[in-house]
Design a protein around this motif. Sequence first.
Motif, short mmCIF file in Angstrom:
data_model
loop_
_atom_site.label_atom_id
_atom_site.label_comp_id
_atom_site.label_asym_id
_atom_site.label_seq_id
_atom_site.Cartn_x
_atom_site.Cartn_y
_atom_site.Cartn_z
N GLN A 175 38.56 48.37 62.20
CA GLN A 175 37.10 48.42 62.36
C GLN A 175 36.42 48.70 61.01
N THR A 176 37.04 49.58 60.22
CA THR A 176 36.48 49.91 58.90
C THR A 176 36.54 48.70 57.98
N PRO A 207 29.57 58.49 57.49
CA PRO A 207 29.31 58.19 58.90
C PRO A 207 30.45 57.39 59.55
N ILE A 208 31.13 56.57 58.77
CA ILE A 208 32.25 55.78 59.30
C ILE A 208 33.40 56.71 59.67
N LYS A 209 33.69 57.67 58.78
CA LYS A 209 34.75 58.64 59.06
C LYS A 209 34.36 59.53 60.24
N ALA A 210 33.07 59.89 60.34
CA ALA A 210 32.61 60.76 61.43
C ALA A 210 32.74 60.06 62.79
N LYS A 211 32.57 58.73 62.79
CA LYS A 211 32.70 57.96 64.05
C LYS A 211 34.15 57.75 64.44
N LYS A 212 35.07 58.17 63.54
CA LYS A 212 36.51 58.01 63.79
C LYS A 212 36.92 56.56 64.06
N LEU A 213 36.32 55.65 63.26
CA LEU A 213 36.70 54.24 63.38
C LEU A 213 38.12 54.07 62.87
#
Length: 193
Positions: free
Chosen positions: A176-177, A166-172
């Motif tokens: 931010q990561t 989900p972190i990669k999908a949000k393009k953080l």
Amino acid sequence: MTIYSFVRSLVKAALKTVYRIEVIGMENIPADGGILLCSNHIDNLDPPVVGITAPRPVYFMAKEELFSVPILGKILPHLNAFPVKRGMSDREALRKGLGILKDGKVLGLFPEGTRSKTGKLGKGLAGAGFFALRSDAYVVPCAVIGPYKPFNKLKVVYGKPMDMAPIKAKKLNAEQTTDLIMGEIQKLINQYN
């Protein structure tokens, strides 16, 4: 027996006689595949303590200056340490770290980049987020809970691997990561302190 295993067993024996080390959550470290192991940093002994409590060999970035210390500089590469230039983007260290993760090994990082003077968790640097986003490694938060006082209990807590999808999908971005990873480390400190 490799130099790493030999030194690890010596260090383990030495540290376990000085500190009552309690390890929590070792089952959270996957048995195989690349792992980005991110820990808080409260003492110079954090790397060996994480190294002796993790069930798999850990590769650590170490500040470049340590590699020019007589004797230590010759030993560090045999202890799975590799140099990083602090305070700048070190492309060679980033490549080396990604290679370790791609090879299915464990890369240990202290995202704060330096020891905390107060013992409180500081702001993490973007490097942890960079490795998390650029690899398919599991991201495992870790908390070392002290203080380092002889014969007192010292806890090393390994949290559950973070779901990076989900972190990669949000393009953080990397910063931010890293903030999310630091948040997981803080939760472990709060829960087990």
